[in-house]
Design a protein around this motif. Structure first.
Motif: not given
Length: 216
Positions: A4, A7, A29, A35, A39, A43
C-alpha cells in the motif's frame, strides 16, 4: 502494508512529476487484496495536487472508494458522503449551465447519493426499533443539505440560462434537477425544510407553468 505504501509513494511521485502514467498506480492498487477505501481516498487526494491536477484519476479513485465503502459489512456513510461530495465537486468544478456533459455525469452521482440517503432512511427506521443508529451509519444532514443546494443551483442555473429558458428540452432538464433537489429536501430536519420548501415549491410551479404554456 508495504504494498500500500509503495502504491501511495508511486502515485505521489508520478503526480508531482505530472506523469501521464499515474493511472497505472491505481490499477496496481486495484489488485491489492483487502485494500481499504482509505487507500483510494488518499489516491484521489494526491491526484489533484499540483502540478498534475489529474481530475480523471481522482474521480476514478473516489468511485472505487465509494464502491468499497458500500460493499463493507457496515458502510461508513459519514466517510462515504465525503467521497460523494468530492466526486461531485470535481465533476462540476468550473462547469456552467451550458456544460451539459459535466451536468449529465454529475447527475449520475447525485442519483446514487439520493438513493443511498433514501435507503439509509429505510434502514434507520428498521434499526431504531431495536438499537441506536451510530453517526457512521447515518448520512450527515449537512451533506444532504449540500447536495440539495448543488442540485437546486444546477436546476435554477439551467432555468435562468438564456439558451435553455426558451427551450422545452432545457426546461425539462432544469425541472429534473429541481425535483432531485426536492428529494434531498425531504431528508432535512423540520426547520431546514420549512426554510427552503416554500421558495423551492414556488420555483417548481413557475417552471411547470412555463412548460405547459410552451406545450400549448
Amino acid at each position: 502494508m508495504t504494498s500500500i505504501l509503495l502504491v501511495l509513494y508511486e502515485v505521489e511521485a508520478r503526480v508531482r512529476l505530472a506523469d501521464g502514467q499515474a493511472e497505472e498506480a491505481l490499477e496496481r492498487a486495484l489488485t491489492l487484496p483487502h485494500a481499504e477505501p482509505k487507500l483510494f481516498e488518499t489516491i484521489a487526494a494526491l491526484a489533484v495536487e499540483s502540478p498534475s491536477n489529474n481530475r480523471s484519476l481522482s474521480i476514478r479513485a473516489l468511485k472505487v472508494a465509494i464502491k468499497k465503502h458500500m460493499s463493507a459489512d457496515c458502510a461508513d456513510l459519514e466517510k462515504c458522503s465525503k467521497c460523494f461530495h468530492s466526486l461531485i465537486q470535481l465533476t462540476l468544478n468550473g462547469s456552467s449551465a451550458s456544460d451539459a456533459e459535466s451536468l449529465e455525469e454529475a447527475s449520475v452521482y447525485f442519483i446514487d447519493a439520493i438513493n443511498l440517503v433514501e435507503q439509509n432512511v429505510r434502514f434507520g427506521m428498521r434499526k431504531t426499533q431495536f438499537t441506536t443508529v451510530s453517526p457512521q451509519e447515518s448520512y450527515p444532514e449537512m451533506q444532504v443539505l449540500w447536495l440539495m443546494t448543488k442540485a437546486w443551483n444546477n436546476g435554477v442555473g439551467l432555468y435562468r440560462y438564456r439558451g435553455y429558458y426558451t427551450s422545452a428540452g432545457g426546461l425539462k432538464e432544469a425541472l429534473k434537477w429541481v425535483e432531485l433537489a426536492m428529494r434531498f429536501l425531504k431528508h432535512l430536519g423540520p426547520t431546514l425544510r420549512q426554510n427552503y420548501s416554500p421558495k423551492m415549491q414556488q420555483v417548481k410551479e413557475e417552471m411547470l407553468i412555463k412548460m405547459n404554456s410552451q406545450a400549448e
